[in-house]
Scaffold this motif. Structure first.
Motif, PDB file in Angstrom:
ATOM      1  N   LEU A  77       0.812  -1.211   0.000  1.00 39.57           N
ATOM      2  CA  LEU A  77       0.000   0.000   0.000  1.00 39.57           C
ATOM      3  C   LEU A  77       0.848   1.264   0.000  1.00 39.57           C
ATOM      4  CD1 LEU A  77      -3.022  -0.869   2.318  1.00 39.57           C
ATOM      5  CD2 LEU A  77      -2.744  -1.213  -0.135  1.00 39.57           C
ATOM      6  N   ASP A  78       2.106   1.171   0.440  1.00 44.10           N
ATOM      7  CA  ASP A  78       2.978   2.350   0.411  1.00 44.10           C
ATOM      8  C   ASP A  78       3.601   2.576  -0.966  1.00 44.10           C
ATOM      9  OD1 ASP A  78       4.991   0.434   0.226  1.00 44.10           O
ATOM     10  OD2 ASP A  78       5.904   0.920   2.162  1.00 44.10           O
ATOM     11  N   GLY A  79       3.340   1.666  -1.917  1.00 40.51           N
ATOM     12  CA  GLY A  79       3.848   1.817  -3.279  1.00 40.51           C
ATOM     13  C   GLY A  79       5.283   1.380  -3.487  1.00 40.51           C
ATOM     14  N   ALA A  80       5.946   0.869  -2.463  1.00 41.84           N
ATOM     15  CA  ALA A  80       7.354   0.474  -2.586  1.00 41.84           C
ATOM     16  C   ALA A  80       7.551  -0.786  -3.424  1.00 41.84           C
ATOM     17  CB  ALA A  80       7.958   0.266  -1.191  1.00 41.84           C
ATOM     18  N   PHE A  81       6.514  -1.606  -3.541  1.00 44.08           N
ATOM     19  CA  PHE A  81       6.635  -2.876  -4.270  1.00 44.08           C
ATOM     20  C   PHE A  81       5.350  -3.111  -5.050  1.00 44.08           C
ATOM     21  CE2 PHE A  81       5.730  -7.475  -4.310  1.00 44.08           C
ATOM     22  CZ  PHE A  81       6.812  -7.917  -5.051  1.00 44.08           C
ATOM     23  N   ASN A  82       5.484  -3.359  -6.340  1.00 42.86           N
ATOM     24  CA  ASN A  82       4.345  -3.682  -7.195  1.00 42.86           C
ATOM     25  C   ASN A  82       4.740  -4.794  -8.147  1.00 42.86           C
ATOM     26  OD1 ASN A  82       2.215  -1.609  -6.561  1.00 42.86           O
ATOM     27  ND2 ASN A  82       3.990  -0.299  -6.911  1.00 42.86           N
ATOM     28  N   VAL A  83       3.832  -5.719  -8.371  1.00 43.79           N
ATOM     29  CA  VAL A  83       4.141  -6.854  -9.225  1.00 43.79           C
ATOM     30  C   VAL A  83       2.920  -7.222 -10.066  1.00 43.79           C
ATOM     31  CG1 VAL A  83       3.560  -8.550  -7.426  1.00 43.79           C
ATOM     32  CG2 VAL A  83       5.138  -9.191  -9.234  1.00 43.79           C
ATOM     33  N   THR A  84       3.190  -7.565 -11.313  1.00 42.65           N
ATOM     34  CA  THR A  84       2.160  -8.107 -12.198  1.00 42.65           C
ATOM     35  C   THR A  84       2.153  -9.612 -12.002  1.00 42.65           C
ATOM     36  OG1 THR A  84       2.500  -6.349 -13.803  1.00 42.65           O
ATOM     37  CG2 THR A  84       1.449  -8.355 -14.611  1.00 42.65           C
ATOM     38  N   LEU A  85       0.974 -10.183 -11.834  1.00 39.76           N
ATOM     39  CA  LEU A  85       0.846 -11.615 -11.566  1.00 39.76           C
ATOM     40  C   LEU A  85       0.407 -12.368 -12.816  1.00 39.76           C
ATOM     41  CD1 LEU A  85      -0.959 -11.236  -8.143  1.00 39.76           C
ATOM     42  CD2 LEU A  85       1.449 -11.791  -8.525  1.00 39.76           C
ATOM     43  N   SER A  86       0.913 -13.579 -12.957  1.00 35.59           N
ATOM     44  CA  SER A  86       0.580 -14.426 -14.096  1.00 35.59           C
ATOM     45  C   SER A  86       0.584 -15.888 -13.649  1.00 35.59           C
ATOM     46  CB  SER A  86       1.604 -14.229 -15.217  1.00 35.59           C
ATOM     47  OG  SER A  86       1.354 -15.088 -16.293  1.00 35.59           O
ATOM     48  N   THR A  87      -0.427 -16.621 -14.045  1.00 39.98           N
ATOM     49  CA  THR A  87      -0.525 -18.036 -13.696  1.00 39.98           C
ATOM     50  C   THR A  87       0.363 -18.865 -14.627  1.00 39.98           C
ATOM     51  OG1 THR A  87      -2.784 -17.713 -12.944  1.00 39.98           O
ATOM     52  CG2 THR A  87      -2.115 -19.977 -13.398  1.00 39.98           C
ATOM     53  N   PRO A  88       1.215 -19.743 -14.073  1.00 37.47           N
ATOM     54  CA  PRO A  88       2.060 -20.597 -14.912  1.00 37.47           C
ATOM     55  C   PRO A  88       1.213 -21.559 -15.742  1.00 37.47           C
ATOM     56  CG  PRO A  88       2.672 -20.782 -12.569  1.00 37.47           C
ATOM     57  CD  PRO A  88       1.435 -19.979 -12.647  1.00 37.47           C
ATOM     58  N   LYS A  89       1.752 -21.955 -16.885  1.00 44.16           N
ATOM     59  CA  LYS A  89       1.058 -22.915 -17.753  1.00 44.16           C
ATOM     60  C   LYS A  89       0.742 -24.211 -17.009  1.00 44.16           C
ATOM     61  CE  LYS A  89       2.776 -21.219 -22.150  1.00 44.16           C
ATOM     62  NZ  LYS A  89       3.520 -21.510 -23.376  1.00 44.16           N
ATOM     63  N   GLU A  90       1.661 -24.625 -16.115  1.00 43.96           N
ATOM     64  CA  GLU A  90       1.472 -25.872 -15.367  1.00 43.96           C
ATOM     65  C   GLU A  90       0.224 -25.844 -14.492  1.00 43.96           C
ATOM     66  OE1 GLU A  90       5.904 -25.204 -15.987  1.00 43.96           O
ATOM     67  OE2 GLU A  90       4.173 -23.998 -15.440  1.00 43.96           O
ATOM     68  N   LEU A  91      -0.252 -24.644 -14.195  1.00 43.73           N
ATOM     69  CA  LEU A  91      -1.450 -24.498 -13.364  1.00 43.73           C
ATOM     70  C   LEU A  91      -2.649 -24.031 -14.195  1.00 43.73           C
ATOM     71  CD1 LEU A  91       0.039 -22.870 -10.123  1.00 43.73           C
ATOM     72  CD2 LEU A  91      -0.556 -25.267 -10.525  1.00 43.73           C
ATOM     73  N   GLY A  92      -2.526 -24.160 -15.516  1.00 42.31           N
ATOM     74  CA  GLY A  92      -3.641 -23.812 -16.386  1.00 42.31           C
ATOM     75  C   GLY A  92      -3.642 -22.387 -16.885  1.00 42.31           C
ATOM     76  N   GLY A  93      -2.593 -21.640 -16.612  1.00 45.01           N
ATOM     77  CA  GLY A  93      -2.519 -20.252 -17.059  1.00 45.01           C
ATOM     78  C   GLY A  93      -1.882 -20.128 -18.423  1.00 45.01           C
ATOM     79  N   ASP A  94      -1.745 -18.898 -18.872  1.00 43.19           N
ATOM     80  CA  ASP A  94      -1.142 -18.653 -20.182  1.00 43.19           C
ATOM     81  C   ASP A  94       0.365 -18.469 -20.100  1.00 43.19           C
ATOM     82  OD1 ASP A  94      -0.859 -16.083 -19.158  1.00 43.19           O
ATOM     83  OD2 ASP A  94      -2.548 -15.277 -20.286  1.00 43.19           O
ATOM     84  N   GLY A  95       0.915 -18.389 -18.887  1.00 43.26           N
ATOM     85  CA  GLY A  95       2.361 -18.283 -18.707  1.00 43.26           C
ATOM     86  C   GLY A  95       2.945 -16.972 -19.185  1.00 43.26           C
ATOM     87  N   LYS A  96       2.132 -15.930 -19.281  1.00 46.13           N
ATOM     88  CA  LYS A  96       2.628 -14.614 -19.703  1.00 46.13           C
ATOM     89  C   LYS A  96       3.653 -14.091 -18.707  1.00 46.13           C
ATOM     90  CE  LYS A  96      -1.447 -12.998 -22.195  1.00 46.13           C
ATOM     91  NZ  LYS A  96      -2.513 -11.986 -22.214  1.00 46.13           N
ATOM     92  N   ASP A  97       4.343 -13.013 -19.113  1.00 40.44           N
ATOM     93  CA  ASP A  97       5.294 -12.374 -18.211  1.00 40.44           C
ATOM     94  C   ASP A  97       4.593 -11.958 -16.924  1.00 40.44           C
ATOM     95  OD1 ASP A  97       7.394 -12.651 -19.952  1.00 40.44           O
ATOM     96  OD2 ASP A  97       7.304 -10.604 -20.721  1.00 40.44           O
TER      97      ASP A  97
END
Length: 144
Positions: A24-44
């Motif tokens: 919430l302080d903005g010091a850390f931000n990350v884009t999340l992506s599901t790995p292909k092994e878990l049924g996701g598209d494996g995007k960056d």
């Protein structure tokens, strides 16, 4: 067992495994992506298991430094090239739902193996991640 909180932080996630998360302080931000092994598209992007692995490795190394600085028997300077490799796996549990499998490998170059093993065991007793998972996950740190 109560904890005397000396520091706390807050993070918020939106979109689940394919969203965003950050403090919430903005010091850390990350884009999340599901790995292909878990049924996701494996995007960056990253996933919660990667974040847990990175946090546990850093925290465990911090616990080793704490023990090395406070134990009469194990007092030493932790070598600069010391590493903790945390491997976090996820998968279905026989009881239902999902579970984690965590392994910790510690490299302490130049430290006698028996002393390194004692230091790692003591660190496992004080590390907040180890304490939070004790009884729920079978984690046995090893010196490599």
């Amino acid at each position: 067992m109560p904890t005397e909180v000396l520091y706390s932080t807050q993070a918020r996630a939106t979109g689940g495994r394919d969203g965003v998360s950050g403090t919430l302080d903005g010091a850390f931000n990350v884009t999340l992506s599901t790995p292909k092994e878990l049924g996701g598209d494996g995007k960056d992007g990253n996933n919660p298991e990667q974040l847990f692995a990175a946090g546990y490795a850093a925290c465990f190394l911090g616990a080793m430094k704490f023990v090395a600085g406070h134990s009469e028997d194990l007092k030493m300077k932790i070598p600069d090239d010391t590493t903790v490799t945390s491997t976090v796996g996820i998968g279905p549990r026989s009881e239902g739902g999902f579970g984690l499998d965590v392994k910790l490998e510690v490299s302490l170059p130049g430290v006698a193996k028996d002393k390194a093993a004692r230091l790692v065991e003591e660190a496992h007793q004080v590390c907040p991640y180890s304490n939070a998972t004790r009884g729920a996950l079978d984690i046995n740190p090893v010196v490599v």
